[in-house]
Scaffold this active site. Structure first.
Site, PDB file in Angstrom:
ATOM      1  N   ASP A 198      -4.569 -12.777   3.201  1.00 20.70           N
ATOM      2  CA  ASP A 198      -5.835 -12.328   3.790  1.00 20.70           C
ATOM      3  C   ASP A 198      -7.025 -12.620   2.880  1.00 20.70           C
ATOM      4  O   ASP A 198      -8.149 -12.261   3.193  1.00 20.70           O
ATOM      5  CB  ASP A 198      -5.772 -10.836   4.180  1.00 20.70           C
ATOM      6  CG  ASP A 198      -4.995  -9.993   3.185  1.00 20.70           C
ATOM      7  OD1 ASP A 198      -4.690 -10.487   2.079  1.00 20.70           O
ATOM      8  OD2 ASP A 198      -4.688  -8.830   3.513  1.00 20.70           O
ATOM      9  N   ASP A 212      -2.776 -10.525  -2.706  1.00 23.12           N
ATOM     10  CA  ASP A 212      -3.330 -10.064  -1.424  1.00 23.12           C
ATOM     11  C   ASP A 212      -4.803  -9.688  -1.654  1.00 23.12           C
ATOM     12  O   ASP A 212      -5.179  -9.283  -2.757  1.00 23.12           O
ATOM     13  CB  ASP A 212      -2.536  -8.838  -0.955  1.00 23.12           C
ATOM     14  CG  ASP A 212      -2.873  -8.408   0.465  1.00 23.12           C
ATOM     15  OD1 ASP A 212      -2.115  -8.755   1.392  1.00 23.12           O
ATOM     16  OD2 ASP A 212      -3.905  -7.710   0.648  1.00 23.12           O
ATOM     17  N   HIS A 223       0.817  -1.222   0.000  1.00 20.10           N
ATOM     18  CA  HIS A 223       0.000   0.000   0.000  1.00 20.10           C
ATOM     19  C   HIS A 223       0.852   1.273   0.000  1.00 20.10           C
ATOM     20  O   HIS A 223       0.314   2.364  -0.206  1.00 20.10           O
ATOM     21  CB  HIS A 223      -0.932   0.035   1.224  1.00 20.10           C
ATOM     22  CG  HIS A 223      -1.992  -1.030   1.212  1.00 20.10           C
ATOM     23  ND1 HIS A 223      -2.863  -1.200   0.155  1.00 20.10           N
ATOM     24  CD2 HIS A 223      -2.311  -1.995   2.119  1.00 20.10           C
ATOM     25  CE1 HIS A 223      -3.681  -2.216   0.418  1.00 20.10           C
ATOM     26  NE2 HIS A 223      -3.356  -2.723   1.595  1.00 20.10           N
ATOM     27  N   HIS A 246      -6.358  -7.202  -0.667  1.00 16.77           N
ATOM     28  CA  HIS A 246      -6.493  -5.761  -0.902  1.00 16.77           C
ATOM     29  C   HIS A 246      -5.740  -5.353  -2.176  1.00 16.77           C
ATOM     30  O   HIS A 246      -4.721  -5.955  -2.512  1.00 16.77           O
ATOM     31  CB  HIS A 246      -5.921  -4.976   0.288  1.00 16.77           C
ATOM     32  CG  HIS A 246      -6.559  -5.305   1.596  1.00 16.77           C
ATOM     33  ND1 HIS A 246      -5.989  -6.182   2.500  1.00 16.77           N
ATOM     34  CD2 HIS A 246      -7.736  -4.891   2.129  1.00 16.77           C
ATOM     35  CE1 HIS A 246      -6.793  -6.284   3.559  1.00 16.77           C
ATOM     36  NE2 HIS A 246      -7.854  -5.522   3.353  1.00 16.77           N
TER      37      HIS A 246
HETATM   38 ZN   LIG Z   1      -4.128  -7.175   2.547  1.00 13.92          ZN
END
Ligand SMILES: [Zn+2]
Length: 348
Positions: free
Chosen positions: A248, A161, A124, A163
Site C-alpha cells: 500500500d 507496509d 496491526h 502503515h
Molecule cells: Zn497497510
C-alpha cells in the site's frame, strides 16, 4: 534450491466486497501467478492451520476467543474497520499456519527463501487486540515459532507496509530476540511508530522506526535501506529475516500517501536478499500484509517473487510515480546519531 510459496486456501470466504481488504486481493495475485511462467519453478508448500498453542505464544486467550466467537455469526465487526464472517476463524488460523509452513521450509533447508501469500493480514494485531483489518499477527506467530521450535536465535522483521506495524512492535518491544524495523508514512493510521520508539528493557535498541513524510518513493527508500535498514540488520546479525510485505506504499494505492513503484519494491527485496545472504545464509521470507490497488498489488508481488527466484528481468506495468520526493537526509542523519544499533552503542 527453489523459492517456496504457500497460498492460504481458506481466505476467500473471509470477504467483504465493500471493504478494501477483500478476497479479490489474493485472487488477483493468484491470477497473476497462474498467468506467469514462474509458478512451475516455485516450491509449493502445503498450507495448514496454526494450532491454538501457536496463537497463544503471541496473543491473549481473551483475544483469541473474541475472534472465535465473532466467527460464529454471519458477519461481525471487531472494530470499525475489522470485519469477520463465519469463515474468518478458519481463514485466520490458516493464514498464521501457512506463514509458519513457509518459514519451516526455509529454515529446514528445503527452500532457499519464500513468500507466504496470506490474508487476513496480521501486522496491526497486538498481543491483546485484533485491529486494522488484522485478526492474528501472522508474522509474529511465525517468528515466535522459529525461535521456540526451529532453533532460530534471532529474527529481524522488516515491515515496509505503508502503515506502522504497531502489533508486531508491541509483541516484541521488550524482546531482544526480535529486531523490528518499520518504514511507514506519517501521519497515518495507526499513529504509532515515532523515531523515539526504540524498544525497552532487554529490547532497548531492537525496534527501529522510520516515519516518512508523505510522498517518499523509490529514491528515498533506496537511501533509507542503504544507510539505515541494511546497516542495522548487519549490526543485529539475525538468523532469519522476515518481511511484512505490504504494497500500500505504491503510488497508485488508494490508502497510502507514499510513491513507491513496482520496480522500487523489487529493488528493496533485492537489498534485503543481499543482506540475508550476508548474515543468515539467504534465509528470508516475505509475508503479505496490505496493498489495495489490485493491479499494483499483483504486479508488486510478482516482481518480488521474481527477485526471490533470481529472475533478472522484472516487469513494471505501472511505471514510476511522476512527483518529486521529499528529502530524507535529515531523518537518516538523526538515525545514525541516535539509534543504538547505528550509533555504536551496546545492543543485545
Ligand atoms: Zn497497510
Amino acid at each position: 534450491m527453489r523459492t517456496a510459496i504457500a497460498i492460504n486456501p481458506r481466505h476467500a470466504a473471509h470477504d467483504e466486497p465493500r471493504h478494501v481488504e477483500q478476497a479479490a486481493r489474493l485472487q488477483a495475485i493468484t491470477a497473476a501467478l497462474n498467468a506467469s511462467g514462474l509458478r512451475a519453478s516455485l516450491l509449493e508448500v502445503p498450507a495448514r492451520p496454526a494450532t491454538e498453542e501457536q496463537l497463544r505464544a503471541v496473543h491473549t486467550r481473551q483475544m483469541i476467543e473474541l475472534v472465535r466467537w465473532s466467527a460464529t455469526r454471519p458477519r461481525s465487526w471487531i472494530d470499525h474497520d475489522t470485519y469477520t464472517t463465519s469463515a474468518s476463524w478458519d481463514a485466520a488460523l490458516m493464514a498464521a499456519g501457512t506463514t509458519i509452513a513457509v518459514v519451516e521450509a526455509v529454515v529446514g533447508g528445503s527452500a532457499r527463501n519464500g513468500f507466504a501469500l496470506v490474508r487476513p493480514p496480521g501486522h496491526h494485531a497486538t498481543p491483546a487486540e485484533s485491529m486494522g483489518f488484522c485478526l492474528f499477527n501472522n508474522i509474529a506467530i511465525a517468528a515466535r515459532h522459529a525461535i521456540d521450535h526451529l532453533g532460530i536465535g534471532r529474527v529481524a522483521i522488516v515491515d515496509f507496509d505503508v502503515h506502522h506495524g504497531n502489533g508486531t512492535q508491541d509483541i516484541f518491544y521488550e524482546d531482544d530476540r526480535v529486531f523490528f524495523c518499520s518504514t511507514h508514512a506519517s501521519p497515518l493510521y495507526p499513529g504509532t511508530g515515532a523515531e523515539r520508539e526504540i524498544g525497552s528493557g532487554k529490547g532497548r535498541g531492537t525496534t527501529l522506526n522510520l516515519p516518512l513524510p508523505h510522498g517518499v518513493g523509490d529514491a528515498g527508500f533506496a537511501r533509507l535501506f542503504d544507510d539505515v535498514v541494511i546497516p542495522a540488520i548487519r549490526r543485529y546479525r539475525p538468523d532469519l529475516i522476515l518481511v511484512s510485505a505490504g504494497y500500500d506504499g505504491h503510488w497508485a494505492d488508494p490508502l497510502g500517501p507514499l510513491t513507491l513503484s513496482v520496480a522500487g519494491y523489487a529493488a528493496l527485496t533485492r537489498r534485503l536478499m543481499a543482506a540475508a545472504e550476508e548474515v543468515c545464509r539467504g534465509r528470508i521470507v516475505l509475508v503479505l500484509e496490505g496493498g489495495y490497488n489490485l493491479r499494483a498489488l499483483a504486479a508488486s508481488v510478482m516482481a518480488c517473487l521474481e527477485v526471490l527466484a533470481n529472475e533478472t528481468t522484472v516487469v513494471d506495468p505501472l511505471g514510476p510515480a511522476d512527483e518529486p520526493e521529499p528529502d530524507v537526509s535529515a531523518l537518516i542523519a538523526r538515525m545514525r546519531q541516535n539509534h543504538p544499533l547505528l550509533a555504536g552503542q551496546n545492543v543485545p
